[in-house]
Enzyme design. Structure first.
Site, mmCIF file in Angstrom:
data_model
loop_
_atom_site.group_PDB
_atom_site.id
_atom_site.type_symbol
_atom_site.label_atom_id
_atom_site.label_comp_id
_atom_site.label_asym_id
_atom_site.label_seq_id
_atom_site.Cartn_x
_atom_site.Cartn_y
_atom_site.Cartn_z
ATOM 1 N N ASN A 1 0.834 -1.199 0.000
ATOM 2 C CA ASN A 1 0.000 0.000 0.000
ATOM 3 C C ASN A 1 0.880 1.266 0.000
ATOM 4 O O ASN A 1 2.059 1.197 -0.332
ATOM 5 C CB ASN A 1 -0.970 -0.009 1.187
ATOM 6 C CG ASN A 1 -2.309 0.602 0.836
ATOM 7 O OD1 ASN A 1 -2.369 1.741 0.375
ATOM 8 N ND2 ASN A 1 -3.366 -0.130 1.038
ATOM 9 N N ARG A 2 0.295 2.406 0.375
ATOM 10 C CA ARG A 2 1.004 3.674 0.182
ATOM 11 C C ARG A 2 1.692 4.168 1.447
ATOM 12 O O ARG A 2 1.172 4.001 2.546
ATOM 13 C CB ARG A 2 0.029 4.726 -0.332
ATOM 14 C CG ARG A 2 -0.483 4.356 -1.723
ATOM 15 C CD ARG A 2 -1.479 5.334 -2.290
ATOM 16 N NE ARG A 2 -1.806 4.914 -3.663
ATOM 17 C CZ ARG A 2 -2.709 3.994 -3.974
ATOM 18 N NH1 ARG A 2 -3.398 3.388 -3.028
ATOM 19 N NH2 ARG A 2 -2.910 3.657 -5.235
ATOM 20 N N HIS B 1 3.380 -0.054 -2.683
ATOM 21 C CA HIS B 1 3.748 -1.479 -2.717
ATOM 22 C C HIS B 1 5.249 -1.734 -2.732
ATOM 23 O O HIS B 1 5.744 -2.582 -3.489
ATOM 24 C CB HIS B 1 3.085 -2.160 -3.913
ATOM 25 C CG HIS B 1 1.583 -2.215 -3.817
ATOM 26 N ND1 HIS B 1 0.913 -2.309 -2.612
ATOM 27 C CD2 HIS B 1 0.603 -2.189 -4.772
ATOM 28 C CE1 HIS B 1 -0.393 -2.345 -2.845
ATOM 29 N NE2 HIS B 1 -0.607 -2.272 -4.135
ATOM 30 N N HIS C 1 -1.815 -9.854 -3.589
ATOM 31 C CA HIS C 1 -2.502 -8.905 -4.463
ATOM 32 C C HIS C 1 -3.172 -9.571 -5.668
ATOM 33 O O HIS C 1 -3.081 -9.070 -6.791
ATOM 34 C CB HIS C 1 -1.517 -7.829 -4.924
ATOM 35 C CG HIS C 1 -2.145 -6.527 -5.317
ATOM 36 N ND1 HIS C 1 -3.177 -6.444 -6.227
ATOM 37 C CD2 HIS C 1 -1.903 -5.269 -4.919
ATOM 38 C CE1 HIS C 1 -3.513 -5.182 -6.379
ATOM 39 N NE2 HIS C 1 -2.768 -4.434 -5.588
ATOM 40 N N SER C 2 -3.858 -10.681 -5.453
ATOM 41 C CA SER C 2 -4.572 -11.296 -6.585
ATOM 42 C C SER C 2 -5.795 -10.471 -6.956
ATOM 43 O O SER C 2 -6.471 -9.915 -6.101
ATOM 44 C CB SER C 2 -5.000 -12.726 -6.241
ATOM 45 O OG SER C 2 -3.902 -13.589 -6.357
ATOM 46 N N TYR C 3 -6.036 -10.413 -8.255
ATOM 47 C CA TYR C 3 -7.250 -9.801 -8.795
ATOM 48 C C TYR C 3 -8.252 -10.935 -9.032
ATOM 49 O O TYR C 3 -8.124 -11.692 -9.981
ATOM 50 C CB TYR C 3 -6.959 -9.116 -10.131
ATOM 51 C CG TYR C 3 -6.209 -7.813 -10.048
ATOM 52 C CD1 TYR C 3 -4.874 -7.750 -9.667
ATOM 53 C CD2 TYR C 3 -6.840 -6.612 -10.414
ATOM 54 C CE1 TYR C 3 -4.188 -6.552 -9.631
ATOM 55 C CE2 TYR C 3 -6.157 -5.400 -10.385
ATOM 56 C CZ TYR C 3 -4.833 -5.385 -9.988
ATOM 57 O OH TYR C 3 -4.155 -4.190 -9.967
ATOM 58 N N ASP D 1 -11.244 1.691 -3.507
ATOM 59 C CA ASP D 1 -9.806 1.595 -3.302
ATOM 60 C C ASP D 1 -9.573 2.128 -1.890
ATOM 61 O O ASP D 1 -9.149 3.259 -1.696
ATOM 62 C CB ASP D 1 -9.050 2.418 -4.359
ATOM 63 C CG ASP D 1 -7.571 2.060 -4.403
ATOM 64 O OD1 ASP D 1 -7.129 1.237 -3.570
ATOM 65 O OD2 ASP D 1 -6.861 2.594 -5.273
ATOM 66 N N GLN E 1 -7.548 -3.945 2.262
ATOM 67 C CA GLN E 1 -7.721 -2.980 1.183
ATOM 68 C C GLN E 1 -8.640 -3.620 0.151
ATOM 69 O O GLN E 1 -8.355 -4.696 -0.373
ATOM 70 C CB GLN E 1 -6.373 -2.628 0.542
ATOM 71 C CG GLN E 1 -6.458 -1.551 -0.535
ATOM 72 C CD GLN E 1 -6.455 -0.117 0.005
ATOM 73 O OE1 GLN E 1 -6.162 0.116 1.171
ATOM 74 N NE2 GLN E 1 -6.780 0.833 -0.843
ATOM 75 N N GLU F 1 -6.966 -7.223 -0.299
ATOM 76 C CA GLU F 1 -5.583 -7.256 0.166
ATOM 77 C C GLU F 1 -5.566 -7.122 1.685
ATOM 78 O O GLU F 1 -5.540 -6.018 2.211
ATOM 79 C CB GLU F 1 -4.796 -6.113 -0.477
ATOM 80 C CG GLU F 1 -4.860 -6.082 -1.994
ATOM 81 C CD GLU F 1 -4.607 -4.672 -2.525
ATOM 82 O OE1 GLU F 1 -3.564 -4.086 -2.193
ATOM 83 O OE2 GLU F 1 -5.466 -4.158 -3.258
#
Ligand SMILES: *[C@@H]1O[C@H](CO)[C@@H](O)[C@H](O)[C@H]1NC(C)=O
Ligand SMILES: *[C@@H]1O[C@H](CO)[C@@H](O)[C@H](O)[C@H]1NC(C)=O
Ligand SMILES: *[C@@H]1O[C@H](CO)[C@@H](O)[C@H](O)[C@H]1NC(C)=O
Length: 366
Positions: A92-93, A118, A194-196, A262, A303, A330
């Site tokens: 993340n940020r 990330h 981080h799977s979509y 998000d 997330q 996430e």
């Protein structure tokens, strides 16, 4: 069974962590590795410790691949979306790509405006991990991957030895065990898978009609650059309220600034009855396939991201992915925790081991 195999994997990791440090980390090649248990198959690559595909039967017995991705390693090497990756050292940020720890100011590699996302340009999702162990099939297929992150990598302090284990369990369970030992300095660590996901199938179009429930009564609001303000607010009365299961798309249009979800949730303490080390994070269901996924985690945050920035991305089989073609769940520590003392700490002291356990449980419904 689940408790037993969990302990079994912890044991493996303990053995592996010492071996890994001694043997060093050079010379790993990027490859594709499969885990197979009956009609449940997961493909991975040690580049970024990434999940490439998760295949299980839909309600008609037809195999469905429920994660976005690419066909070839070459495409993963060029991926900027973190498809399937383990992201870190800090997921993340981090606002302003900087933080202060024990009186020392650390300047990090900024890779999204002036912020870090990330783990930087070459985070854990963009490096080659070492394959420590791989058992492809049988009753407990698993793979253990490791990465040795050096002092100063992307600006972070100290050497860190990381392992991730992916294991299949009866009948359609995928367990993820992330561990990271701080070897010589205190450092933040926050890993995320981080799977979509698209439970209707990676090539089934958007996920707006899928049902999502998130076990969180609070979330951490962000500024325009998606950096948390530091507040922890109730979801009640906002489009972030997924306490009751409902369609992803039902309030998504209220989030025009981010073009979708998000956002980080502060998870409630809903015990997973089968495993008291973990809390229930989310349940997702697609009526296209009848596949349900339940996510449990030991992490305090989640997330939720609806692939808002995925445009014209050519993926598996030439299928082109667009915004809202997937959701990411996430689980992780809170974003930018290094700059918000009121968030749960993500600092790992030397000699200590960060742990993050996850369990994905799939069920095929009518
Ligand atoms: C690499 O990715 C960029 C965009 O992210 C794309 O324009 C380019 O075609 C890709 N290159 C290869 C070799 O796939
Ligand atoms: C689920 O999909 C089936 C068709 O596959 C449809 O008949 C049914 O109404 C759908 N149910 C819901 C709740 O959308
Ligand atoms: C995606 O592709 C379409 C058709 O080629 C194009 O019109 C559109 O501008 C592209 N969008 C982005 C964000 O690249």
């Amino acid at each position: 069974m689940s408790k037993f195999s969990f302990l079994f994997f912890c044991l493996i990791i303990t053995v592996v962590s010492f071996g890994g440090i001694v043997n060093g980390h050079g010379g790993s090649k990027v490859g594709i590795y499969e885990l197979k248990r009956g009609d449940f198959t997961v493909k991975l690559t040690n580049f970024g410790a990434r999940i490439m595909s998760v295949v299980l039967p839909d309600r008609n017995g037809k195999p469905a691949d429920v994660v976005l991705g690419y066909d070839s390693i070459k495409e993963y090497l060029n991926d900027s979306r973190y498809f399937g990756a383990i992201v870190g050292r800090v997921a993340n940020r981090i606002g302003g790509a900087q933080f202060t720890l024990n009186g020392i100011h650390y300047k990090l590699d900024a890779n999204e405006n002036q912020n870090m996302l990330h783990g930087g340009k070459r985070g854990f999702g963009q490096v080659t991990w070492k394959v420590e162990q791989h058992v492809k099939d049988g009753p407990n297929p698993f793979i253990v991957l490791s990465y040795y992150s050096f002092d100063g990598e992307e600006g972070f302090p100290g050497n860190v030895f990381v392992t991730v284990t992916y294991a299949l369990e009866n009948p359609y369970k995928l367990r993820v065990i992330m561990e990271a030992e701080a070897l010589n300095k205190a450092t933040p660590v926050n890993l995320a898978q981080h799977s979509y996901w698209n439970l209707g199938g990676h090539n089934s179009g958007d996920i707006l009609s899928d049902e999502v429930q998130i076990f969180a009564s609070h979330y951490t609001p962000v500024n325009k650059q998606l950096i948390p303000t530091g507040k922890i607010l109730p979801v009640k009365g906002t489009p972030y309220d997924f306490l009751k299961s409902h369609k992803v798309g039902s309030m998504i249009n209220e989030l025009s600034d981010t073009m979708g979800y998000d956002i980080n949730y502060a998870l409630d303490d809903c015990d997973n009855e089968e495993d008291e080390d973990m809390r229930l994070a989310a349940v997702v269901y697609s009526n296209k396939t009848g596949i349900e996924m339940k996510i449990s985690t030991s992490a305090p945050g989640l997330q939720f991201y609806t692939a808002n920035y995925v445009h014209n991305a050519t993926g598996k089989g030439g299928y082109v992915y667009q915004p809202h073609s997937a959701y990411c769940f996430e689980t992780q520590g809170f974003p930018d925790a290094v700059n918000h003392p009121n968030f749960p700490s993500t600092i790992v002291n030397p000699g200590h081991v960060y742990t993050h356990y996850m369990l994905y449980e799939f069920q095929i419904k009518e």
